[in-house]
Write an enzyme that holds these catalytic residues in place. Sequence first.
Site, short mmCIF file in Angstrom:
data_model
loop_
_atom_site.label_atom_id
_atom_site.label_comp_id
_atom_site.label_asym_id
_atom_site.label_seq_id
_atom_site.Cartn_x
_atom_site.Cartn_y
_atom_site.Cartn_z
CB THR A 180 45.08 -24.19 51.50
OG1 THR A 180 45.92 -23.03 51.58
CG2 THR A 180 44.01 -23.88 50.49
NE ARG A 208 51.81 -15.31 50.83
CZ ARG A 208 51.19 -16.47 50.71
NH1 ARG A 208 50.07 -16.71 51.32
NH2 ARG A 208 51.72 -17.41 49.96
CB VAL A 209 47.16 -11.67 48.54
CG1 VAL A 209 46.10 -12.51 47.85
CG2 VAL A 209 46.52 -10.54 49.33
N GLY A 210 48.10 -14.90 48.94
CA GLY A 210 48.61 -16.10 48.28
C GLY A 210 47.88 -16.42 47.00
CG ASP A 211 48.06 -20.48 45.79
OD1 ASP A 211 48.30 -20.24 47.00
OD2 ASP A 211 47.74 -21.62 45.39
CB THR A 231 47.09 -26.73 49.20
OG1 THR A 231 47.85 -26.61 50.41
CG2 THR A 231 47.12 -28.18 48.74
N GLY A 232 49.85 -24.97 48.78
CA GLY A 232 51.31 -25.02 48.80
C GLY A 232 51.90 -23.63 48.83
CB THR A 233 55.33 -22.39 48.22
OG1 THR A 233 55.49 -23.31 47.14
CG2 THR A 233 56.03 -22.95 49.43
N GLY A 234 52.29 -20.48 47.85
CA GLY A 234 51.43 -19.75 46.94
C GLY A 234 52.14 -18.93 45.89
N1 ASP Z 1 48.65 -21.79 49.11
C1 ASP Z 1 48.45 -21.13 50.37
C2 ASP Z 1 49.04 -19.75 50.29
O1 ASP Z 1 50.12 -19.60 49.74
C3 ASP Z 1 49.03 -21.84 51.54
C4 ASP Z 1 48.93 -23.34 51.51
O2 ASP Z 1 48.18 -23.90 50.75
O3 ASP Z 1 49.62 -23.99 52.30
O4 ASP Z 1 48.48 -18.85 50.84
#
Ligand code: ASP
Length: 312
Positions: A180, A208-211, A231-234
């Site tokens: 991200t 799918r929509v993330g954070d 950034t990460g597992t949304g």
């Molecule tokens: N946070 C982002 C999402 O879940 C992905 C990421 O930052 O790696 O869409």
Amino acid sequence: MAERSSSGWTLAIHGGAGALPRGLLAADLERIRDALRGALEEGSGVLASRGRSLDAVQAAVRAMEGSGVLNAGLGAALNHEGLAELDAALMDGRDRRAGAVAAVRHVAHPIDLARAIMDEGEHVMLAGLGAEQFAREHGLELRPDSDFITERRLKELEQAIGASSGGGGSVSVPWHPRGTVGAVALDIHGDLAAATSTGGLINKHAGRVGDSPIIGAGTFAENGVGAVSATGTGEYFIRFIAASEVCARIKYQGKSVETAAREVIAQLEAAGGEGGLIAMDGRGAVAMPYSSQTMLRGQAAAGREPAVIVEA
Ligand code: ASP
């Protein structure tokens, strides 16, 4: 340690948390460094000429979206159908105005679309086809699917599908398992802003929509308190409303940005989430904690040499 800006403006950026692949070529690392340096340059240019933090974070994120080497804009990861679906948001700390866009497929610069939605003022978030219609109406650049489908991203998707066969869902693969881009800034007027843009998780389910585009989860800014881009597992950042949680700990518990940011990442990690965030307080102190193997990141401030960190 949180670093405090000596005076004036401060800018922090990230290019995503995850793991860099083993055997990555020096030239690839240099391209990533260049992308981060370019983003710092764009954002700093705005801030150094007495510009607004909102314009600076948009400019920095726009540069990373256009780099092609980070998971956003034209460099976005592909979903399970082999298509890019992009999310982005930005927020103005002055008055909590915000703009967001989710699951758009053909927008080269989703952060510009988020800004246009915010400036238009009627809505905060638009998704899918309606968002693309808004982009067309506002003269923003739309590109065909094929412009987003690169050989590298297809290969990653193949790897991800292979790794998840039997297990299902989105999984980590060696090259940019996630990613991200984001920016937070304090300008010389004392205003904070945050912006985030992403292609989301590789091999994610269509729709799918993330954070990232969810205000309070992946993106948040409030003057005098903090600005955050995650950034990460949304899914975890959404459930833990991570970005606004950092700001709440600063605001209501009197915690430093460093402590607040670390606590939130630790809380997510304990629940099984992974990632990082960049956070800035109302005076420009910056924290960049992460629980992943690494997080691509950079910082610039008035009177200081800009610095980027790209390490395994
Ligand atoms: N946070 C982002 C999402 O879940 C992905 C990421 O930052 O790696 O869409």
